[in-house]
Write an enzyme that holds these catalytic residues in place. Structure first.
Site, PDB file in Angstrom:
ATOM      1  CE  LYS A  36      -0.435   0.189   4.991  1.00 19.09           C
ATOM      2  NZ  LYS A  36      -1.037  -0.466   6.153  1.00 19.09           N
ATOM      3  NE  ARG A 134      -4.832   0.280  12.269  1.00 16.49           N
ATOM      4  CZ  ARG A 134      -3.978   0.200  11.246  1.00 16.49           C
ATOM      5  NH1 ARG A 134      -3.391   1.287  10.800  1.00 16.49           N
ATOM      6  NH2 ARG A 134      -3.723  -0.943  10.670  1.00 16.49           N
TER       7      ARG A 134
HETATM    8  C1  LIG Z   1       0.045  -0.948   6.772  1.00 16.24           C
HETATM    9  C2  LIG Z   1      -0.007  -2.180   7.546  1.00 16.24           C
HETATM   10  C3  LIG Z   1       1.134  -2.998   7.629  1.00 16.24           C
HETATM   11  C4  LIG Z   1       2.478  -2.609   7.063  1.00 16.24           C
HETATM   12  O1  LIG Z   1       3.045  -1.592   7.837  1.00 16.24           O
HETATM   13  P1  LIG Z   1       4.566  -1.100   7.600  1.00 16.24           P
HETATM   14  O2  LIG Z   1       4.855  -0.251   8.782  1.00 16.24           O
HETATM   15  O3  LIG Z   1       4.570  -0.329   6.327  1.00 16.24           O
HETATM   16  O4  LIG Z   1       5.398  -2.310   7.534  1.00 16.24           O
HETATM   17  C5  LIG Z   1       1.010  -4.195   8.316  1.00 16.24           C
HETATM   18  N1  LIG Z   1      -0.138  -4.560   8.886  1.00 16.24           N
HETATM   19  C6  LIG Z   1      -1.257  -3.800   8.838  1.00 16.24           C
HETATM   20  C7  LIG Z   1      -2.502  -4.276   9.496  1.00 16.24           C
HETATM   21  C8  LIG Z   1      -1.227  -2.582   8.168  1.00 16.24           C
HETATM   22  O5  LIG Z   1      -2.320  -1.824   8.110  1.00 16.24           O
END
Ligand SMILES: *Cc1c(COP(=O)(O)O)cnc(C)c1O
Length: 362
Positions: A36, A134
């Site tokens: 993402k 969250r």
């Molecule tokens: C965005 C996200 C990740 C990845 O996070 P990074 O800090 O970019 O590695 C992993 N798990 C969830 C649930 C996320 O929303």
């Protein structure tokens, strides 16, 4: 055309090699790569889908997953939806996603129904909140966790794939041996109580990878989900660089459209800027000011750093960024291109903006 985001696929691949080595070889975890941050860029996604160390490809948006689901599955990787699904997208989720993260029974019931309609078995990972506040069922409410598991196990078209936690996002809570051990304990209790085996105990994102190097990732965590550490080489727990990674995988280029010597303090009564903020100005005397054709609609001004270290970013508005190029060794002219490395926010916005072109180094 400018502004342009230069994506270095070779550097991204070598970052992937580096995080795979830590996560899989040292940490004994499966590797979920999160797309993402670069808006599931198609060339990046293709590289990830074809990388032998990647086990899962994940994103927070079904729209992104849709673009690479076929390629990922063809290469034996499961697609994963990280954001708790909306009721409105349940039908798309069971179609394009092999494993979704969930915390609401009403949503899992809908996924069960939709999966039945198209004759698939959909995997869910039950999210547990260890205190970042969250998503997830709060870890102290074990009754709620067990009640959810009990009902999921009755669903004909749903497979309980495991449990997971997300940290360092909303609450900025750092993963440690003690809080992650709570997740492992919950997983073992579920297995014991229901006589099942969970495939996955997912111990977090790029803020968890540092624990492997310290030998502190609890036994039982068998998956990490990595976005920023792969894309920018960052250990996001303490903001350090991960061994073997680089941070200049992406270069933002923007063109100078005006270059003039002017004062550094605006003249007249100071109100608020285009975003309703009261600005602060430092008096640098008369300076050489360059305007580049990119703005807050395309990037995050606080999350970009000029490669020319003698340039300062003074500020910007929707479509302009103003630079102080007075001290630079380069004699900039209108038409010259200025280059920046990006942080997570700058990467996210530039990769999402339709006004920013993309080019690739392969
Ligand atoms: C965005 C996200 C990740 C990845 O996070 P990074 O800090 O970019 O590695 C992993 N798990 C969830 C649930 C996320 O929303």
């Amino acid at each position: 055309m400018y502004p342009r985001l230069l994506v270095d696929l070779n550097k991204l691949r070598s970052n992937l090699d580096a995080v795979a080595k830590i996560t899989k070889e040292q940490g004994g975890c499966s590797l979920m790569i999160v797309t993402k941050g670069l808006c599931a860029d198609p060339e990046m996604a293709k590289m990830v889908a074809n990388h032998p160390a990647v086990d899962f490809m994940a994103d927070s948006r079904v729209m992104n997953i849709k673009t690479y689901a076929e390629e990922a599955r063809k290469n034996g990787k499961m697609t994963v939806l990280l954001r708790i699904p909306m009721h409105a997208e349940a039908a798309d989720v069971v179609k394009y996603v092999d494993l979704s993260f969930n915390s609401e029974l009403s949503t899992i019931r809908l996924l069960n129904e939709e999966a039945g309609k198209i004759g698939v078995k959909h995997n869910v990972l039950l999210m547990i909140d260890l205190g970042d506040l969250r998503e997830g069922i709060f870890y102290q409410n074990e009754d709620q966790i067990f009640a959810a598991v009990e009902e999921i196990l009755t669903m004909e078209n749903i497979n309980l794939y495991g449990v997971g936690v997300n940290l360092t996002c909303y609450g900025a809570i750092i993963p440690k041996n003690d809080n992650l051990s709570n997740l492992v304990a919950i997983a073992r209790k579920i297995e014991e109580k229901f006589g099942i085996k969970l495939n996955m105990v997912s111990g977090g994102n790029s803020s968890s990878i540092y624990l492997i190097g310290k030998g502190e990732l609890p036994e039982g965590i068998n998956n990490l989900r990595l976005g920023e550490s792969f894309l920018l080489g960052n250990d996001t727990a303490y903001g350090e660089k991960l061994p073997g990674t680089v941070s200049d995988t992406l270069i933002l280029e923007a063109q100078i459209v005006e270059l003039k010597e002017k004062p550094s303090i605006p003249i007249g009564e100071v109100g608020v800027d285009a975003f309703g903020q009261k600005p602060y100005y430092e008096d640098r005397g008369v300076i050489k000011r360059a305007i580049i054709a990119i703005g807050k609609q395309d990037t995050d001004i606080d999350s970009m750093e000029p490669l020319d270290e003698k340039i300062d970013i003074l500020g910007g508005s929707s479509d302009h960024i103003i630079l102080d190029v007075t001290k630079s060794d380069t004699e900039y002219k209108v038409g010259d291109v200025v280059r920046f490395v990006l942080g997570y926010g700058g990467m996210l916005k530039t990769a999402t903006s339709p006004y920013v072109e993309k080019a690739y180094i392969k």
